[in-house]
Design a protein around this motif. Structure first.
Motif, PDB file in Angstrom:
ATOM      1  N   LEU A   7      17.082 -33.977  58.832  1.00 49.03           N
ATOM      2  CA  LEU A   7      16.463 -32.787  59.619  1.00 49.03           C
ATOM      3  C   LEU A   7      17.221 -31.561  59.655  1.00 49.03           C
ATOM      4  CD1 LEU A   7      13.909 -32.172  61.270  1.00 49.03           C
ATOM      5  CD2 LEU A   7      15.033 -33.276  63.204  1.00 49.03           C
ATOM      6  N   TRP A   8      18.673 -31.609  59.917  1.00 48.10           N
ATOM      7  CA  TRP A   8      19.641 -30.629  59.822  1.00 48.10           C
ATOM      8  C   TRP A   8      19.541 -30.068  58.798  1.00 48.10           C
ATOM      9  CZ3 TRP A   8      21.279 -28.625  64.342  1.00 48.10           C
ATOM     10  CH2 TRP A   8      21.285 -29.556  65.310  1.00 48.10           C
ATOM     11  N   ALA A   9      19.877 -30.856  57.537  1.00 48.94           N
ATOM     12  CA  ALA A   9      19.655 -30.270  56.077  1.00 48.94           C
ATOM     13  C   ALA A   9      18.436 -29.531  55.902  1.00 48.94           C
ATOM     14  CB  ALA A   9      19.881 -31.371  55.308  1.00 48.94           C
ATOM     15  N   GLY A  10      17.387 -29.772  56.098  1.00 46.54           N
ATOM     16  CA  GLY A  10      15.960 -29.263  55.807  1.00 46.54           C
ATOM     17  C   GLY A  10      15.987 -27.792  56.545  1.00 46.54           C
ATOM     18  N   ALA A  11      16.356 -27.950  57.764  1.00 45.15           N
ATOM     19  CA  ALA A  11      16.499 -26.581  58.701  1.00 45.15           C
ATOM     20  C   ALA A  11      17.336 -25.594  58.031  1.00 45.15           C
ATOM     21  CB  ALA A  11      16.903 -27.140  59.967  1.00 45.15           C
ATOM     22  N   LEU A  12      18.688 -26.276  57.730  1.00 47.82           N
ATOM     23  CA  LEU A  12      19.533 -25.067  56.912  1.00 47.82           C
ATOM     24  C   LEU A  12      19.009 -24.612  55.489  1.00 47.82           C
ATOM     25  CD1 LEU A  12      22.785 -26.731  57.974  1.00 47.82           C
ATOM     26  CD2 LEU A  12      22.053 -24.701  59.167  1.00 47.82           C
ATOM     27  N   SER A  13      18.564 -25.676  54.820  1.00 50.20           N
ATOM     28  CA  SER A  13      17.983 -25.168  53.697  1.00 50.20           C
ATOM     29  C   SER A  13      16.944 -24.222  53.879  1.00 50.20           C
ATOM     30  CB  SER A  13      17.376 -26.422  52.999  1.00 50.20           C
ATOM     31  OG  SER A  13      16.850 -26.001  51.683  1.00 50.20           O
ATOM     32  N   GLN A  14      15.980 -24.258  54.782  1.00 54.06           N
ATOM     33  CA  GLN A  14      14.925 -23.524  54.950  1.00 54.06           C
ATOM     34  C   GLN A  14      15.521 -22.234  55.545  1.00 54.06           C
ATOM     35  OE1 GLN A  14      11.591 -23.705  53.755  1.00 54.06           O
ATOM     36  NE2 GLN A  14      12.443 -25.536  52.691  1.00 54.06           N
ATOM     37  N   LEU A  15      16.359 -22.224  56.127  1.00 47.50           N
ATOM     38  CA  LEU A  15      17.044 -20.900  56.894  1.00 47.50           C
ATOM     39  C   LEU A  15      17.631 -20.049  55.762  1.00 47.50           C
ATOM     40  CD1 LEU A  15      17.571 -19.299  59.521  1.00 47.50           C
ATOM     41  CD2 LEU A  15      19.499 -20.751  59.823  1.00 47.50           C
ATOM     42  N   LEU A  16      18.298 -20.818  54.934  1.00 51.88           N
ATOM     43  CA  LEU A  16      19.058 -20.039  53.955  1.00 51.88           C
ATOM     44  C   LEU A  16      17.799 -19.476  52.888  1.00 51.88           C
ATOM     45  CD1 LEU A  16      21.980 -22.431  53.081  1.00 51.88           C
ATOM     46  CD2 LEU A  16      21.973 -20.271  53.814  1.00 51.88           C
ATOM     47  N   SER A  17      17.037 -20.280  52.491  1.00 49.10           N
ATOM     48  CA  SER A  17      15.849 -19.582  51.609  1.00 49.10           C
ATOM     49  C   SER A  17      15.465 -18.590  52.214  1.00 49.10           C
ATOM     50  CB  SER A  17      14.812 -20.648  51.546  1.00 49.10           C
ATOM     51  OG  SER A  17      13.876 -20.479  50.712  1.00 49.10           O
ATOM     52  N   PHE A  18      15.184 -18.588  53.269  1.00 47.96           N
ATOM     53  CA  PHE A  18      14.283 -17.285  54.197  1.00 47.96           C
ATOM     54  C   PHE A  18      15.356 -16.183  53.978  1.00 47.96           C
ATOM     55  CE2 PHE A  18      14.017 -14.737  58.213  1.00 47.96           C
ATOM     56  CZ  PHE A  18      12.906 -14.118  57.601  1.00 47.96           C
ATOM     57  N   GLY A  19      16.700 -16.510  54.166  1.00 44.13           N
ATOM     58  CA  GLY A  19      17.510 -15.354  54.189  1.00 44.13           C
ATOM     59  C   GLY A  19      17.720 -14.670  52.667  1.00 44.13           C
ATOM     60  N   GLU A  20      17.927 -15.793  51.772  1.00 43.33           N
ATOM     61  CA  GLU A  20      17.845 -15.340  50.691  1.00 43.33           C
ATOM     62  C   GLU A  20      16.756 -14.622  50.013  1.00 43.33           C
ATOM     63  OE1 GLU A  20      18.848 -18.940  48.763  1.00 43.33           O
ATOM     64  OE2 GLU A  20      21.128 -18.753  49.250  1.00 43.33           O
ATOM     65  N   THR A  21      15.713 -15.020  50.333  1.00 42.41           N
ATOM     66  CA  THR A  21      14.260 -14.469  49.692  1.00 42.41           C
ATOM     67  C   THR A  21      13.322 -13.644  50.562  1.00 42.41           C
ATOM     68  OG1 THR A  21      12.995 -16.223  50.215  1.00 42.41           O
ATOM     69  CG2 THR A  21      14.489 -16.536  48.256  1.00 42.41           C
ATOM     70  N   GLY A  22      13.415 -13.950  51.848  1.00 44.78           N
ATOM     71  CA  GLY A  22      12.398 -13.155  52.811  1.00 44.78           C
ATOM     72  C   GLY A  22      11.365 -13.922  52.852  1.00 44.78           C
ATOM     73  N   CYS A  23      11.066 -15.139  52.211  1.00 44.91           N
ATOM     74  CA  CYS A  23       9.803 -15.942  52.150  1.00 44.91           C
ATOM     75  C   CYS A  23       9.456 -16.078  53.468  1.00 44.91           C
ATOM     76  CB  CYS A  23      10.011 -17.182  51.285  1.00 44.91           C
ATOM     77  SG  CYS A  23       8.556 -18.231  51.306  1.00 44.91           S
ATOM     78  N   PRO A  24       8.217 -15.792  53.939  1.00 41.23           N
ATOM     79  CA  PRO A  24       7.897 -15.964  55.440  1.00 41.23           C
ATOM     80  C   PRO A  24       7.549 -17.430  55.635  1.00 41.23           C
ATOM     81  CG  PRO A  24       6.098 -14.799  54.140  1.00 41.23           C
ATOM     82  CD  PRO A  24       7.420 -14.887  53.415  1.00 41.23           C
ATOM     83  N   HIS A  25       6.999 -18.304  54.446  1.00 43.50           N
ATOM     84  CA  HIS A  25       6.745 -19.735  54.460  1.00 43.50           C
ATOM     85  C   HIS A  25       8.029 -20.387  54.959  1.00 43.50           C
ATOM     86  CE1 HIS A  25       4.730 -23.187  53.958  1.00 43.50           C
ATOM     87  NE2 HIS A  25       5.599 -23.700  53.138  1.00 43.50           N
TER      88      HIS A  25
END
Length: 81
Positions: free
Chosen positions: A17-35
């Protein structure tokens, strides 16, 4: 601290759960993907609601989730290089 097992973790919430949250947060930060922002906000909210998570960390997760919920949802998705 238990001398046999060493220091206890601050949270026993699943590492996935921690890894998923951090992964999605990084993905948003890198790409700006609203999903990715929505998924990160959801996972952070789940962590904030988890009774195994330390109160102060839960408050940080809730603040981060709220901030992501306020992120503009009309941004363009930029693929990773």
């Amino acid at each position: 601290m238990n001398p046999l097992t060493g220091p206890q973790p601050l949270s026993t919430a699943p590492a996935s759960l921690w890894a998923g949250a951090l992964s999605q947060l990084l993905s948003f930060g890198e790409t700006g993907c609203p999903h990715s922002a929505r998924r990160a906000a959801d996972l952070l909210s789940r962590l904030a609601d988890d009774p195994r998570v330390d109160r102060e960390i839960a408050e940080l997760c809730e603040r981060a989730s709220h901030r992501l919920d306020l992120a503009p949802q009309d941004t363009q998705h930029v693929p990773r290089p």
